[in-house]
Write an enzyme that holds these catalytic residues in place. Structure first.
Site, PDB file in Angstrom:
ATOM      1  N   ASP A  51       0.790  -1.219   0.000  1.00 13.21           N
ATOM      2  CA  ASP A  51       0.000   0.000   0.000  1.00 13.21           C
ATOM      3  C   ASP A  51       0.823   1.271   0.000  1.00 13.21           C
ATOM      4  O   ASP A  51       1.882   1.312   0.607  1.00 13.21           O
ATOM      5  CB  ASP A  51      -0.847   0.039   1.288  1.00 13.21           C
ATOM      6  CG  ASP A  51      -2.216  -0.496   1.038  1.00 13.21           C
ATOM      7  OD1 ASP A  51      -2.834  -0.046   0.082  1.00 13.21           O
ATOM      8  OD2 ASP A  51      -2.625  -1.381   1.802  1.00 13.21           O
TER       9      ASP A  51
ATOM     10  N   ASN B 114      -9.930  -4.701  -6.534  1.00 10.00           N
ATOM     11  CA  ASN B 114      -9.234  -3.636  -7.278  1.00 10.00           C
ATOM     12  C   ASN B 114      -9.785  -3.451  -8.693  1.00 10.00           C
ATOM     13  O   ASN B 114      -9.556  -2.420  -9.324  1.00 10.00           O
ATOM     14  CB  ASN B 114      -7.719  -3.909  -7.367  1.00 10.00           C
ATOM     15  CG  ASN B 114      -6.966  -3.648  -6.081  1.00 10.00           C
ATOM     16  OD1 ASN B 114      -5.925  -4.251  -5.827  1.00 10.00           O
ATOM     17  ND2 ASN B 114      -7.461  -2.742  -5.242  1.00 10.00           N
TER      18      ASN B 114
END
Ligand code: FPP
Length: 221
Positions: free
Chosen positions: A2, A50
């Site tokens: 991330d 995603n």
């Protein structure tokens, strides 16, 4: 991994630039992990969720992945990095599936480190898939060992350590079954800045942990 987007935003750059820097961090970390003797490294590169990101970002990530595999394949072979992917690979483009297959095949005999990239991966989906598979095979009295063998990660040991970057404290549908006894390490460092020093810090902390697997200290000494 991330923090690519925030890394780019802090610099006034497009998110795709952050992902590019993220891919460079991958190369450094894979090398470092192999040098440290880490036998398995799993990267959460693209989750099933995603797919809901803006289409330009999804396309940029897919292109980056294809480019990464095509351009790093030879280096992986030279450095003894075995590549494999987990996730619902059938949802990826034919070109990307092809790069994945070619890279996995080219590196299949490499023995230093196995790099596992999670692509279009979701742990709940993986668990449901495994359950359906066992059910359709007519398997009854399922044991944890049998279940593990029905997952994408069959044959890969469960992770000892989970590292999450960028100050997030969630599992985000990652390896829910396999992380049962993993140690967790969180850092505020954004993924593009994650380097050898950061990995060493995480490993040092891990080595100081006492893993009891449900037992008491005296039993594991
Ligand atoms: C998370 O940061 C990162 C991703 C969703 C993509 C990671 C993928 C790559 C770096 C592509 C290359 C991968 C390989 C294996 C070559 P984020 O976008 O959620 O960042 P943010 O939380 O700061 O917005």
């Amino acid at each position: 991994m991330d923090g690519n987007g925030r890394w780019a935003k802090e610099r006034g750059l497009p998110r795709s630039e952050g992902h590019m820097r993220g891919a460079e961090a991958i190369e450094r970390i894979v090398e470092t992990a192999a040098d440290m003797g880490i036998r398995y490294l799993t990267l959460y590169a693209f989750s099933e969720e995603n797919w809901n990101r803006p289409s330009e970002e999804v396309s940029a990530l897919m292109l980056l992945l294809r480019h990464y595999l095509a351009s790093k394949r030879e280096k992986m072979v030279k450095e003894g990095i075995r590549f494999t992917a987990i996730g619902d690979i059938s949802t990826l483009s034919a070109d990307l599936q092809n790069e994945i297959r070619t890279t996995a095949e080219a590196t299949k005999d490499c023995a230093r480190t196995t790099l596992i990239v999670a692509l279009s991966y979701g742990a709940r989906q993986e668990i449901c898939r495994a359950a359906s598979k066992l059910a359709s095979d007519g398997v009854r009295d399922i044991t944890p060992e049998m279940f593990s063998k029905a997952l994408f990660t069959a044959g890969i040991p469960d992770p000892d350590l989970l590292i999450r970057t960028s100050g997030e404290y969630r599992i985000s549908n990652f390896l829910l079954w396999q992380l049962a006894y993993a140690e967790f390490y969180f850092t505020n460092t954004l993924w593009p800045d994650f380097d050898k020093i950061e990995l060493t810090k995480a490993i040092d902390e891990y080595q100081g942990r006492e893993r009891r697997f449900g037992m008491i200290s005296e039993q594991i000494k």
